[in-house]
Design an enzyme around this catalytic site. Structure first.
Site, PDB file in Angstrom:
ATOM      1  N   TYR A  28      44.979 -84.219  16.624  1.00 24.84           N
ATOM      2  CA  TYR A  28      44.884 -85.268  17.637  1.00 24.84           C
ATOM      3  C   TYR A  28      45.885 -86.374  17.300  1.00 24.84           C
ATOM      4  CZ  TYR A  28      42.406 -87.865  21.295  1.00 24.84           C
ATOM      5  OH  TYR A  28      42.071 -88.514  22.452  1.00 24.84           O
ATOM      6  N   ASN A  84      32.907 -79.319  36.226  1.00 21.18           N
ATOM      7  CA  ASN A  84      31.565 -79.481  35.664  1.00 21.18           C
ATOM      8  C   ASN A  84      31.588 -80.165  34.299  1.00 21.18           C
ATOM      9  OD1 ASN A  84      32.752 -76.911  34.776  1.00 21.18           O
ATOM     10  ND2 ASN A  84      30.881 -76.715  33.575  1.00 21.18           N
ATOM     11  N   TYR A  94      44.985 -84.783  31.833  1.00 23.88           N
ATOM     12  CA  TYR A  94      44.297 -85.489  30.756  1.00 23.88           C
ATOM     13  C   TYR A  94      43.728 -84.545  29.706  1.00 23.88           C
ATOM     14  CZ  TYR A  94      39.921 -84.276  33.187  1.00 23.88           C
ATOM     15  OH  TYR A  94      38.876 -83.601  33.780  1.00 23.88           O
TER      16      TYR A  94
END
Length: 400
Positions: free
Chosen positions: A95, A206, A304
């Protein structure tokens, strides 16, 4: 942050740890916590000192916090902290944002605490603290703080106070900063959607962000086309479609339906071919290329996430002839750069939640008590990146 450890000689004389009432997650929270000798607060944290698979690198570290707070610090006790995919990626070292490794918690090696989001209750404050008081609920102003811990020391400028916690649960507050804020800002910041006229389309519908976008779009008058993965059975697929339609989705398609000629024709029919102005992408790969082709002239695709772990391929014609614009969005960057705007966004979403206009995502709660073993906590964190989960994993803190 400053954490003071109890000297060995004092620990040897430590009295039994006190116990108070178990939690009652309503507008006020009564919890019990561990108190050591001379008022030291006993705390635990899930830490890591190197990057890798969370099941291999996470460990449960116990430390003590002095009752003598610096004037500019406050003691927080944790109420609820979610387990987000980005948290796992951060521990894996893949990350972009990486918290610094330190020994402030008294770990044998420099370490960081996992987690980036959560709801905390103020337990005590330093003499110079003005904006919060004991009993207030707060969230972190910036990412990278490390939230998977029973207690934390923070500076006043590290936190954002929840102005009105009435009618809210710690889970609702603890999960508002990432997914709902991501959906809110993407719907508002990249193009102007006209209520009762314009549409947006999204994959991963979802997911936490997808469900938030559906509800915010419904509240603001935007119609939505929502793409989900095909389930193992037709019954499961229809059940998921109904769940999202009940939430406020205008239309729901599977990925296979989206990529079919009939699906593309349906989208043109629904939107008139010119009012589909925004696409939200968290998948990538060929599925997203099919989604992008449905966008109207001059529309905007905002990426995103990349759950498929496949690159986003952009047909040249969409750039030249349809003038589709492509942007990326990272809520952590926005959050760190716009703390006051973050506070406004959070408060607006929580107001909708309190009014019953914004529903929680399904949760998989895992209780963290003082006696909860490390293996149990690590097991609850495992599998966050796997698909078809029944709900977002959230650590709920009990008698810590």
């Amino acid at each position: 942050m400053t954490t003071m450890l109890i000297p060995r000689a004092v620990r040897a004389q430590a009295p039994a740890l006190s116990k108070e009432l178990a939690p009652n997650y309503g507008s006020t929270v009564c919890r019990r916590w561990k108190s050591g000798p001379y008022g030291y607060t006993q705390a635990k944290a899930l830490v890591y000192s190197k990057y890798g698979d969370p099941s291999n690198v996470l460990s449960l570290h116990t430390h003590s916090i002095s009752p003598s707070l610096p004037s500019n610090q406050l003691l927080l006790r944790t109420l609820a902290t979610p387990i987000n995919p980005a948290d796992i990626n951060q521990i894996q070292g893949v990350y972009p944002s990486r918290p610094p490794f330190t020994t402030l918690l008294g770990t044998p090696e420099p370490s960081a605490v996992g987690g980036n989001e959560g709801c905390f209750q103020v337990q005590s404050v330093g003499s110079a603290i003005k904006s919060v008081q004991k009993g207030d609920w707060v969230i972190m102003k910036n990412t990278g703080f490390g939230t998977w811990r029973t207690h934390a020391l923070a500076k006043e400028n590290n936190v954002l106070k929840i102005e009105d916690k009435e009618g809210l649960s710690p889970l609702q507050v603890g999960t508002v900063s990432v997914n709902p804020c991501t959906a809110y800002r993407m719907l508002k910041d990249f193009t102007t959607l006209e209520p009762s006229q314009d549409w947006f389309i999204q994959n991963g519908a979802n997911s936490g962000v997808g469900r938030a976008a559906i509800q915010l779009g419904r509240e603001w008058g935007y119609s939505s086309i929502n793409i989900i993965r095909d389930r193992k059975t037709a019954e499961d697929t229809e059940a998921m479609k109904k769940e999202l339609l009940d939430l406020g989705a205008t239309k729901v398609l599977t990925e296979s339906e989206l990529q079919s000629r009939e699906g593309a024709a349906h989208i043109i029919d629904w939107t008139g071919g010119k009012n589909l102005k925004l696409g939200l992408n968290c998948v990538g790969g060929p599925q997203t290329q099919a989604l992008t082709k449905t966008l109207s002239q001059g529309a905007h695709l905002v990426t995103y996430g990349a759950m498929s772990k496949q690159p986003l391929s952009v047909p040249t014609g969409l750039l030249i002839f349809k003038d589709i614009k492509f942007s990326g969005y990272w809520v952590s960057r926005w959050s760190d750069a716009h703390p006051e705007e973050k506070k406004k966004t959070v408060e607006e979403i929580l107001t909708l939640t309190r009014e019953g206009k914004f529903k929680d995502v399904p949760f998989q709660e895992m209780r963290w008590d003082w006696g909860t073993e490390e293996s149990v906590l690590k097991g609850g964190i495992a599998g966050t990146l796997e698909g078809f989960r029944s709900g977002k994993g959230v650590l709920v803190y009990g008698d810590t």
